[in-house]
Design a protein around this motif. Structure first.
Motif, PDB file in Angstrom:
ATOM      1  N   ILE A  95       0.650  -1.005  -0.010  1.00  0.00           N
ATOM      2  CA  ILE A  95      -0.284   0.514   0.247  1.00  0.00           C
ATOM      3  C   ILE A  95       0.724   1.178   0.000  1.00  0.00           C
ATOM      4  N   ARG A  96       0.562   1.776  -0.465  1.00  0.00           N
ATOM      5  CA  ARG A  96       1.021   3.743  -0.194  1.00  0.00           C
ATOM      6  C   ARG A  96       0.681   4.451   1.026  1.00  0.00           C
ATOM      7  N   LEU A  97       1.641   4.499   1.061  1.00  0.00           N
ATOM      8  CA  LEU A  97       0.457   4.889   3.127  1.00  0.00           C
ATOM      9  C   LEU A  97       0.490   6.796   3.119  1.00  0.00           C
ATOM     10  N   ALA A  98       1.553   7.069   1.837  1.00  0.00           N
ATOM     11  CA  ALA A  98       1.073   9.561   2.075  1.00  0.00           C
ATOM     12  C   ALA A  98       1.766   9.254   0.246  1.00  0.00           C
ATOM     13  N   ASP A  99       0.702   9.964  -0.244  1.00  0.00           N
ATOM     14  CA  ASP A  99       0.917  10.549  -1.358  1.00  0.00           C
ATOM     15  C   ASP A  99       1.392  11.945  -1.534  1.00  0.00           C
ATOM     16  N   PHE A 100       2.580  12.816  -2.109  1.00  0.00           N
ATOM     17  CA  PHE A 100       2.793  13.814  -2.968  1.00  0.00           C
ATOM     18  C   PHE A 100       3.274  14.872  -0.950  1.00  0.00           C
ATOM     19  N   CYS A 101       3.945  14.356  -1.017  1.00  0.00           N
ATOM     20  CA  CYS A 101       5.199  14.785   0.978  1.00  0.00           C
ATOM     21  C   CYS A 101       6.018  15.639   0.062  1.00  0.00           C
ATOM     22  N   GLN A 102       5.523  17.366   1.043  1.00  0.00           N
ATOM     23  CA  GLN A 102       7.302  17.926   0.324  1.00  0.00           C
ATOM     24  C   GLN A 102       7.344  18.692   1.825  1.00  0.00           C
ATOM     25  N   THR A 103       8.648  18.850   2.499  1.00  0.00           N
ATOM     26  CA  THR A 103       9.112  19.422   3.517  1.00  0.00           C
ATOM     27  C   THR A 103       9.194  20.927   2.916  1.00  0.00           C
ATOM     28  N   ALA A 104       9.169  22.010   3.922  1.00  0.00           N
ATOM     29  CA  ALA A 104       8.900  23.398   3.549  1.00  0.00           C
ATOM     30  C   ALA A 104       9.632  24.204   2.140  1.00  0.00           C
ATOM     31  N   GLU A 105      11.073  23.843   2.533  1.00  0.00           N
ATOM     32  CA  GLU A 105      11.936  24.361   1.484  1.00  0.00           C
ATOM     33  C   GLU A 105      11.833  23.304   0.084  1.00  0.00           C
ATOM     34  N   MET A 106      10.607  22.074   0.155  1.00  0.00           N
ATOM     35  CA  MET A 106      10.039  21.966  -1.072  1.00  0.00           C
ATOM     36  C   MET A 106       9.351  22.626  -2.012  1.00  0.00           C
ATOM     37  N   ARG A 107       8.088  22.928  -0.438  1.00  0.00           N
ATOM     38  CA  ARG A 107       6.770  24.258  -1.264  1.00  0.00           C
ATOM     39  C   ARG A 107       7.464  25.362  -1.680  1.00  0.00           C
ATOM     40  N   ALA A 108       8.880  25.717  -1.204  1.00  0.00           N
ATOM     41  CA  ALA A 108       9.106  26.709  -1.599  1.00  0.00           C
ATOM     42  C   ALA A 108      10.155  26.813  -2.610  1.00  0.00           C
ATOM     43  N   GLY A 109       9.833  25.581  -3.504  1.00  0.00           N
ATOM     44  CA  GLY A 109      10.433  25.759  -4.730  1.00  0.00           C
ATOM     45  C   GLY A 109      12.014  24.930  -4.947  1.00  0.00           C
ATOM     46  N   ARG A 110      12.622  24.440  -3.789  1.00  0.00           N
ATOM     47  CA  ARG A 110      14.482  24.496  -3.755  1.00  0.00           C
ATOM     48  C   ARG A 110      14.142  22.125  -3.525  1.00  0.00           C
ATOM     49  N   LEU A 111      14.775  22.192  -3.901  1.00  0.00           N
ATOM     50  CA  LEU A 111      15.245  20.522  -3.420  1.00  0.00           C
ATOM     51  C   LEU A 111      14.996  20.006  -2.237  1.00  0.00           C
ATOM     52  N   PRO A 112      14.702  19.066  -2.147  1.00  0.00           N
ATOM     53  CA  PRO A 112      14.894  18.512  -1.093  1.00  0.00           C
ATOM     54  C   PRO A 112      15.818  18.637  -0.137  1.00  0.00           C
ATOM     55  N   HIS A 113      15.790  17.876   0.961  1.00  0.00           N
ATOM     56  CA  HIS A 113      17.627  18.056   1.921  1.00  0.00           C
ATOM     57  C   HIS A 113      18.523  16.617   2.311  1.00  0.00           C
ATOM     58  N   LEU A 114      17.714  15.729   1.595  1.00  0.00           N
ATOM     59  CA  LEU A 114      17.993  15.508   1.243  1.00  0.00           C
ATOM     60  C   LEU A 114      19.628  14.386   0.045  1.00  0.00           C
ATOM     61  N   PHE A 115      18.768  15.754  -1.170  1.00  0.00           N
ATOM     62  CA  PHE A 115      19.865  15.999  -2.467  1.00  0.00           C
ATOM     63  C   PHE A 115      21.151  16.402  -2.051  1.00  0.00           C
ATOM     64  N   ALA A 116      20.937  16.798  -1.175  1.00  0.00           N
ATOM     65  CA  ALA A 116      22.462  17.740  -0.463  1.00  0.00           C
ATOM     66  C   ALA A 116      23.730  17.262  -0.859  1.00  0.00           C
ATOM     67  N   GLY A 117      24.404  16.686  -1.137  1.00  0.00           N
ATOM     68  CA  GLY A 117      25.201  15.822  -1.656  1.00  0.00           C
ATOM     69  C   GLY A 117      24.878  14.435  -1.919  1.00  0.00           C
ATOM     70  N   ALA A 118      24.110  14.321  -3.376  1.00  0.00           N
ATOM     71  CA  ALA A 118      23.932  13.608  -3.546  1.00  0.00           C
ATOM     72  C   ALA A 118      24.299  13.519  -5.199  1.00  0.00           C
ATOM     73  N   GLU A 119      23.850  12.339  -5.726  1.00  0.00           N
ATOM     74  CA  GLU A 119      24.477  12.433  -7.337  1.00  0.00           C
ATOM     75  C   GLU A 119      23.496  13.974  -8.116  1.00  0.00           C
ATOM     76  N   PRO A 120      24.096  14.309  -9.063  1.00  0.00           N
ATOM     77  CA  PRO A 120      23.757  15.446  -9.456  1.00  0.00           C
ATOM     78  C   PRO A 120      21.732  15.629 -10.083  1.00  0.00           C
ATOM     79  N   PHE A 121      21.675  16.367  -9.678  1.00  0.00           N
ATOM     80  CA  PHE A 121      19.800  16.407 -10.120  1.00  0.00           C
ATOM     81  C   PHE A 121      19.734  17.617 -10.558  1.00  0.00           C
ATOM     82  N   VAL A 122      19.340  17.579 -11.660  1.00  0.00           N
ATOM     83  CA  VAL A 122      18.778  19.109 -12.480  1.00  0.00           C
ATOM     84  C   VAL A 122      16.831  19.335 -12.543  1.00  0.00           C
ATOM     85  N   GLN A 123      16.523  19.923 -12.231  1.00  0.00           N
ATOM     86  CA  GLN A 123      15.602  20.869 -11.640  1.00  0.00           C
ATOM     87  C   GLN A 123      15.134  21.443 -12.732  1.00  0.00           C
ATOM     88  N   ASN A 124      13.561  20.796 -13.350  1.00  0.00           N
ATOM     89  CA  ASN A 124      13.558  21.393 -14.732  1.00  0.00           C
ATOM     90  C   ASN A 124      12.611  23.119 -14.000  1.00  0.00           C
TER      91      ASN A 124
END
Length: 124
Positions: A95-124
């Motif tokens: 089952i899917r427990l939760a959908d379309f989840c965002q942190t405050a930074e994501m709602r502000a248009g920034r990448l999630p904190h977990l992407f800091a130091g992760a593989e490169p990710f390009v935002q469109n």
């Protein structure tokens, strides 16, 4: 002189260790559709998930480019994080427990904190 250097080394080591601990202990709240919510803390390799008043340790898994995935095979919790949202599943229950989840930074248009130091990710 040696005693002063030793004392300074111990103090500096304590400061750096405290900085690493506090960075991994920061708690992030994820707000999801249907008024659901969960919290995470930890590092890019291992996170602690708090869901429904219970805590689970999830380890990073191999995922598609531009996404992160964390699993706890014992509990079945599976967190998939994309650039603009996350989804929480229980793969044991299927089952899917939760959908379309965002942190405050994501709602502000920034990448999630977990992407800091992760593989490169390009935002469109």
């Amino acid at each position: 002189m040696k005693k002063n250097l030793l004392t300074m080394s111990v103090v500096l080591a304590g400061i750096f260790c405290a900085a690493n601990v506090s960075a991994s202990e920061e708690v992030f709240t994820w707000s999801c559709s249907e008024s659901k919510q969960f919290k995470t803390s930890g590092t890019i390799e291992k996170i602690r998930l708090t869901w429904d008043s219970k805590t689970y340790d999830l380890e990073r898994q191999t995922s598609l480019p531009g996404s992160l995935r964390y699993k706890n095979t014992n509990s079945g919790h599976d967190l998939v994080v994309l650039g603009n949202k996350a989804m929480l599943f229980n793969i044991k229950a299927g089952i899917r427990l939760a959908d379309f989840c965002q942190t405050a930074e994501m709602r502000a248009g920034r990448l999630p904190h977990l992407f800091a130091g992760a593989e490169p990710f390009v935002q469109n």
